[in-house]
Enzyme design. Structure first.
Site, short mmCIF file in Angstrom:
data_model
loop_
_atom_site.label_atom_id
_atom_site.label_comp_id
_atom_site.label_asym_id
_atom_site.label_seq_id
_atom_site.Cartn_x
_atom_site.Cartn_y
_atom_site.Cartn_z
N GLN A 75 0.89 -0.95 0.08
CA GLN A 75 0.05 -0.14 -0.14
C GLN A 75 0.94 1.19 -0.08
O GLN A 75 0.19 1.99 -0.46
CB GLN A 75 -0.97 0.10 1.12
CG GLN A 75 -2.57 -1.25 1.06
CD GLN A 75 -2.71 -1.43 2.76
OE1 GLN A 75 -3.33 -0.26 3.18
NE2 GLN A 75 -1.64 -2.30 3.88
N ASN A 76 2.27 0.85 0.14
CA ASN A 76 3.28 1.95 0.09
C ASN A 76 3.28 2.95 -1.30
O ASN A 76 3.24 2.09 -1.98
CB ASN A 76 4.23 1.45 0.83
CG ASN A 76 3.73 1.59 2.55
OD1 ASN A 76 3.09 1.85 2.83
ND2 ASN A 76 5.21 0.47 2.76
N CYS A 103 -1.57 12.69 -15.77
CA CYS A 103 -2.23 13.55 -16.27
C CYS A 103 -3.24 13.71 -15.12
O CYS A 103 -4.02 12.82 -15.31
CB CYS A 103 -2.38 12.99 -17.47
SG CYS A 103 -3.46 14.58 -18.29
N HIS A 113 -1.58 1.54 -4.10
CA HIS A 113 -1.56 2.21 -4.01
C HIS A 113 -0.99 3.59 -5.12
O HIS A 113 -1.02 4.78 -4.67
CB HIS A 113 -2.04 3.26 -3.04
CG HIS A 113 -2.53 2.49 -1.71
ND1 HIS A 113 -2.79 2.25 -0.57
CD2 HIS A 113 -4.05 1.96 -2.06
CE1 HIS A 113 -4.13 2.47 0.19
NE2 HIS A 113 -4.36 1.21 -0.85
N GLU A 131 1.78 -2.98 17.32
CA GLU A 131 0.63 -2.55 18.19
C GLU A 131 -0.59 -3.48 17.12
O GLU A 131 0.18 -4.65 16.46
CB GLU A 131 -0.02 -1.27 17.46
CG GLU A 131 0.74 -0.30 17.27
CD GLU A 131 1.00 0.03 19.15
OE1 GLU A 131 0.48 -0.36 20.38
OE2 GLU A 131 2.04 0.12 19.28
N ASP A 174 6.30 4.87 -2.05
CA ASP A 174 7.56 4.93 -1.30
C ASP A 174 8.74 4.39 -2.55
O ASP A 174 9.57 4.82 -3.01
CB ASP A 174 8.01 5.31 0.04
CG ASP A 174 7.90 4.07 0.37
OD1 ASP A 174 8.00 2.71 -0.26
OD2 ASP A 174 7.39 3.94 1.38
P1 OAD Z 1 -1.15 3.25 8.98
O1 OAD Z 1 -0.76 4.09 9.11
O2 OAD Z 1 -2.95 2.78 9.21
O3 OAD Z 1 -1.02 2.19 10.12
C1 OAD Z 1 -0.08 1.36 10.66
C2 OAD Z 1 0.29 1.13 11.06
O4 OAD Z 1 2.14 0.47 11.50
C3 OAD Z 1 -0.05 0.63 12.35
O5 OAD Z 1 -0.98 0.22 12.67
C4 OAD Z 1 1.70 0.35 13.01
O6 OAD Z 1 1.12 0.35 14.72
C5 OAD Z 1 2.11 -0.12 12.92
N1 OAD Z 1 3.52 0.52 12.64
C6 OAD Z 1 4.18 1.38 13.22
N2 OAD Z 1 5.65 1.46 13.27
C7 OAD Z 1 5.55 -0.02 12.54
C8 OAD Z 1 7.26 -0.63 12.64
N3 OAD Z 1 8.30 0.42 12.74
N4 OAD Z 1 7.28 -1.35 12.32
C9 OAD Z 1 5.30 -2.73 12.20
N5 OAD Z 1 4.81 -2.16 11.60
C10 OAD Z 1 4.45 -0.40 12.60
O7 OAD Z 1 -1.19 2.70 7.30
P2 OAD Z 1 -1.71 2.40 6.58
O8 OAD Z 1 -2.03 0.49 6.88
O9 OAD Z 1 -0.42 1.27 5.51
O10 OAD Z 1 -3.91 5.47 1.92
O11 OAD Z 1 -2.52 2.26 5.66
C11 OAD Z 1 -3.31 1.82 4.79
C12 OAD Z 1 -3.53 3.10 3.83
O12 OAD Z 1 -4.29 4.36 4.81
C13 OAD Z 1 -2.49 4.27 3.02
O13 OAD Z 1 -2.12 3.90 2.48
C14 OAD Z 1 -2.98 5.50 2.74
C15 OAD Z 1 -3.61 5.73 4.05
O14 OAD Z 1 -4.43 6.24 3.43
C16 OAD Z 1 -4.13 5.73 0.47
O15 OAD Z 1 -3.60 7.35 1.09
C17 OAD Z 1 -4.54 5.50 0.04
#
Ligand code: OAD
Length: 250
Positions: free
Chosen positions: A105-106, A131, A123, A221, A108
């Site tokens: 989902q990243n 565009c 994503h 978490e 980067d």
């Molecule tokens: P979130 O910010 O919702 O969740 C990040 C998760 O990473 C949390 O559960 C943290 O506990 C965990 N975390 C933090 N530090 C960590 C580490 N060092 N190692 C492992 N885990 C760790 O991010 P996503 O689940 O990726 O979408 O969010 C999904 C989507 O929501 C993203 O792709 C983005 C966002 O809105 C779009 O932009 C379309």
């Protein structure tokens, strides 16, 4: 489910017997490279910024320059970041397995920069411009520190926008289909650093459970997946993937 050593060793035993592995990654995967997550209470991007003002097509239509500047700031952080040991562990796993897919989902490209080859971007990528009218690729060379992304969204081909999926937009159809196909045939699904709250990516580990795969979560978490996963490692991405790779690919 707790992550005590006996469980870890039965996880390693399981991983040593399989060939088809899918890894779903979220923002926590990049956190140890210095890229902020979205939903963490203090440090998450959505704790500091309003997504509806920065990450929707409506926000871009209303104020393209503002949205662009915010993405330029995020791009710079991405360009300054480096893959960490967890990313390297995933390269080792891909080299060791005959069927290995990262579904991320990243935005980067850190998996590709680390050297992984089979990466599905659900994503999009912040290092591409498309565009805003046709969705067609405008440039995809924002890959090194030496390339400065344009400072304005205006481009000869139209109004450029970052090649990411915004709230309210559909995921790229072929990426989603490939991801679902990979999950449908996997034996192990490892979910790393995602809150499993944003659909449709969030449902993939449960789809893996439905096809009988072993599901492993790595996250410091608890998440909604924690109670359903076969193994839930309360570790950071680099720690958890390190445990797995040291066990499976000694
Ligand atoms: P979130 O910010 O919702 O969740 C990040 C998760 O990473 C949390 O559960 C943290 O506990 C965990 N975390 C933090 N530090 C960590 C580490 N060092 N190692 C492992 N885990 C760790 O991010 P996503 O689940 O990726 O979408 O969010 C999904 C989507 O929501 C993203 O792709 C983005 C966002 O809105 C779009 O932009 C379309």
């Amino acid at each position: 489910m707790p992550s005590h050593p006996a469980l870890r060793s039965s996880l390693i035993d399981r991983l040593r017997t399989v060939e088809r592995v899918v890894v779903l990654t979220g923002a926590g995967m990049s956190a140890e490279s210095g890229i902020p997550t979205f939903r963490e209470a203090q440090t998450g991007l959505w704790a500091r910024f309003r997504p509806e003002e920065l990450a929707t097509p409506q926000a871009f239509a209303a104020n393209p320059q503002r949205v662009w500047q915010w993405y330029q700031w995020r791009r710079q952080r991405v360009l300054n970041a480096r893959p960490h040991h967890g990313h390297e562990a995933l390269v080792t796993l891909e080299d060791a397995l005959s069927d290995f897919t990262i579904i991320t989902q990243n935005v980067d490209e850190l998996h590709q920069r680390a050297g992984n080859r089979q990466v599905i971007e659900l994503h999009g990528s912040i290092l591409r411009n498309i565009c805003s009218v046709t969705g067609r690729l405008i440039d995809s060379d924002i890959h090194t520190e030496t390339v400065t992304p344009p400072s304005s969204p205006h481009h000869p081909a139209g109004l450029a926008r970052p090649g990411v999926v915004w709230f309210g937009e559909a995921l790229p159809e072929s990426a989603l289909r490939q991801a679902m196909d990979a999950v449908a045939s996997c034996q192990v699904c490892i979910s790393v650093g995602t809150s499993t709250l944003v659909q449709p990516a969030a449902s993939l580990p449960w789809q893996a459970l439905e096809v009988g795969a072993t599901v492993v979560e790595i996250n410091p978490e608890e998440t909604p997946l924690s109670r359903d996963a076969d193994f839930s490692l309360r570790m950071t991405a680099s720690e958890g993937l390190g445990v797995i790779v040291r066990g499976c690919c000694p």
